[in-house]
Design a protein around this motif. Structure first.
Motif, PDB file in Angstrom:
ATOM      1  N   UNK A 132       0.742  -1.049  -0.087  1.00 56.20           N
ATOM      2  CA  UNK A 132      -0.161   0.168   0.138  1.00 56.20           C
ATOM      3  C   UNK A 132       0.999   1.390   0.095  1.00 56.20           C
ATOM      4  N   UNK A 133       2.034   1.140   0.530  1.00 55.63           N
ATOM      5  CA  UNK A 133       2.889   2.476   0.849  1.00 55.63           C
ATOM      6  C   UNK A 133       3.563   2.562  -0.590  1.00 55.63           C
ATOM      7  N   UNK A 134       3.848   1.369  -1.256  1.00 55.68           N
ATOM      8  CA  UNK A 134       5.037   1.594  -2.173  1.00 55.68           C
ATOM      9  C   UNK A 134       4.246   2.185  -3.447  1.00 55.68           C
ATOM     10  N   UNK A 135       2.793   1.755  -3.644  1.00 51.30           N
ATOM     11  CA  UNK A 135       1.983   1.968  -4.967  1.00 51.30           C
ATOM     12  C   UNK A 135       1.783   3.487  -4.831  1.00 51.30           C
ATOM     13  N   UNK A 136       2.048   4.326  -3.899  1.00 50.68           N
ATOM     14  CA  UNK A 136       2.061   5.627  -3.923  1.00 50.68           C
ATOM     15  C   UNK A 136       3.034   6.338  -4.574  1.00 50.68           C
ATOM     16  N   UNK A 158       5.214   4.052  -7.043  1.00 47.78           N
ATOM     17  CA  UNK A 158       5.264   3.046  -8.106  1.00 47.78           C
ATOM     18  C   UNK A 158       4.091   2.658  -8.625  1.00 47.78           C
ATOM     19  N   UNK A 159       3.979   2.703  -9.871  1.00 41.06           N
ATOM     20  CA  UNK A 159       2.661   2.097 -10.594  1.00 41.06           C
ATOM     21  C   UNK A 159       2.843   0.501 -10.479  1.00 41.06           C
ATOM     22  N   UNK A 162      13.070  -5.847 -12.056  1.00 46.05           N
ATOM     23  CA  UNK A 162      12.757  -4.356 -12.447  1.00 46.05           C
ATOM     24  C   UNK A 162      13.763  -3.225 -11.653  1.00 46.05           C
ATOM     25  N   UNK A 163      14.181  -2.357 -12.413  1.00 51.42           N
ATOM     26  CA  UNK A 163      15.055  -1.457 -11.651  1.00 51.42           C
ATOM     27  C   UNK A 163      14.319  -0.050 -11.977  1.00 51.42           C
ATOM     28  N   UNK A 164      13.826   0.750 -10.935  1.00 51.63           N
ATOM     29  CA  UNK A 164      13.369   1.843 -10.866  1.00 51.63           C
ATOM     30  C   UNK A 164      14.102   3.242 -10.597  1.00 51.63           C
ATOM     31  N   UNK A 197      10.262   5.790 -12.084  1.00 45.60           N
ATOM     32  CA  UNK A 197      10.059   5.176 -13.769  1.00 45.60           C
ATOM     33  C   UNK A 197      11.065   4.070 -13.705  1.00 45.60           C
ATOM     34  N   UNK A 198      10.794   3.045 -14.558  1.00 38.58           N
ATOM     35  CA  UNK A 198      11.762   1.968 -15.286  1.00 38.58           C
ATOM     36  C   UNK A 198      13.116   2.791 -15.569  1.00 38.58           C
TER      37      UNK A 198
END
Length: 263
Positions: free
Chosen positions: A51-55, A57-58, A66-68, A78-79
């Motif tokens: 829940x915290x991460x999707x604030x 990261x899509x 994946x590396x953002x 972003x990727x």
């Protein structure tokens, strides 16, 4: 979960970490001993962390391998393969917004120059050696494609032409832009802001080179390159390997824009 100073995220799982540790203890330590601006996140996540991460990261980007990355002026990650292309355009658009707030009549690009930011410094060499990573080879087959992509990006940004009616500087709005996007510490933004605040001799024309290489160097530093190369060693899929190779290739060039602003 994501502190304000985090600019790089690597998504892994137990399989990746176990495979890496078995392959090379040195590489494992290099990958997991992160710098202050970097976070290695192991999947799957628990509910509260997700829940915290999707604030920031899509959800579609939360995948193993994946590396953002995130620029100082952005609030979303972003990727890494998209960052080198997107950040120049996004930051230039912020520049034009600031110029309009400062009363500009026109903002136009008169020249675009490719800048090579690739540096094989001592820190990069040490990290590669510690991880037992061979030098070179990451961009094989991508030079021609990258050249074509550069031409497309150059045309896209050269086509941007901003015109306004011209006015007194709206200092309140300019300060809002600088504060919202964390640009007060960016010299190329702060300098034109300070110049337009001078009332005794108003600025009428300003020509400046906007060099975006510092942002790119901050993302594609020695530690990022080393971790991408380590992921390339562990990657089993051709698609994932190609994405890593593209990321390394994209981190080698950026653009310098010669811009004329008239008030």
């Amino acid at each position: 979960m994501i502190e304000s100073y985090i600019h790089k995220i690597f998504f892994v799982d137990d399989y990746f970490l176990e495979a890496l540790e078995q392959k090379s203890i040195a590489a494992y330590k290099t990958f997991t001993n992160v710098e202050l601006d970097t976070k290695v996140i192991k999947l799957p996540l628990v509910g509260s962390d997700a829940n915290e991460l999707v604030k920031y990261v899509h959800p579609s980007h939360i995948q193993v391998g994946n590396v953002l990355v995130k620029a100082d002026y952005a609030n979303q990650f972003l990727p890494v393969v998209e960052f080198a292309s997107d950040y120049t355009l996004q930051k230039y658009q912020l520049w034009t917004r600031l110029c309009l707030a400062l009363g500009a009549k026109s903002v136009r690009i008169v020249d675009v120059e490719d800048v090579n930011v690739e540096t094989e410094d001592a820190a990069s060499i040490a990290l590669d050696a510690a991880a037992n990573i061979p030098f070179g080879g990451a961009d094989v087959g991508f030079n021609a494609k990258r050249s074509n992509k550069n031409s497309e990006e150059r045309k896209q940004i050269m086509d941007i032409m901003v015109q306004g009616a011209g006015s007194e500087a709206d200092i309140v709005e300019a300060e809002r832009i600088l504060t919202k996007y964390n640009l007060f510490k960016d010299d190329m933004f702060n300098s034109i802001f300070e110049l337009r605040k001078i009332k005794s001799n108003p600025l009428l024309k300003h020509q400046v080179d906007l060099d975006f290489s510092r942002d790119l160097k901050r993302v594609f530093d020695a530690s990022m390159k080393a971790r991408l190369k380590i992921m390339g060693q562990i990657s089993e899929g051709q698609v994932e390997l190609e994405l890593i190779q593209k990321s390394l290739a994209k981190g080698r060039t950026t653009m310098k824009l010669s811009v004329v602003v008239e008030f």
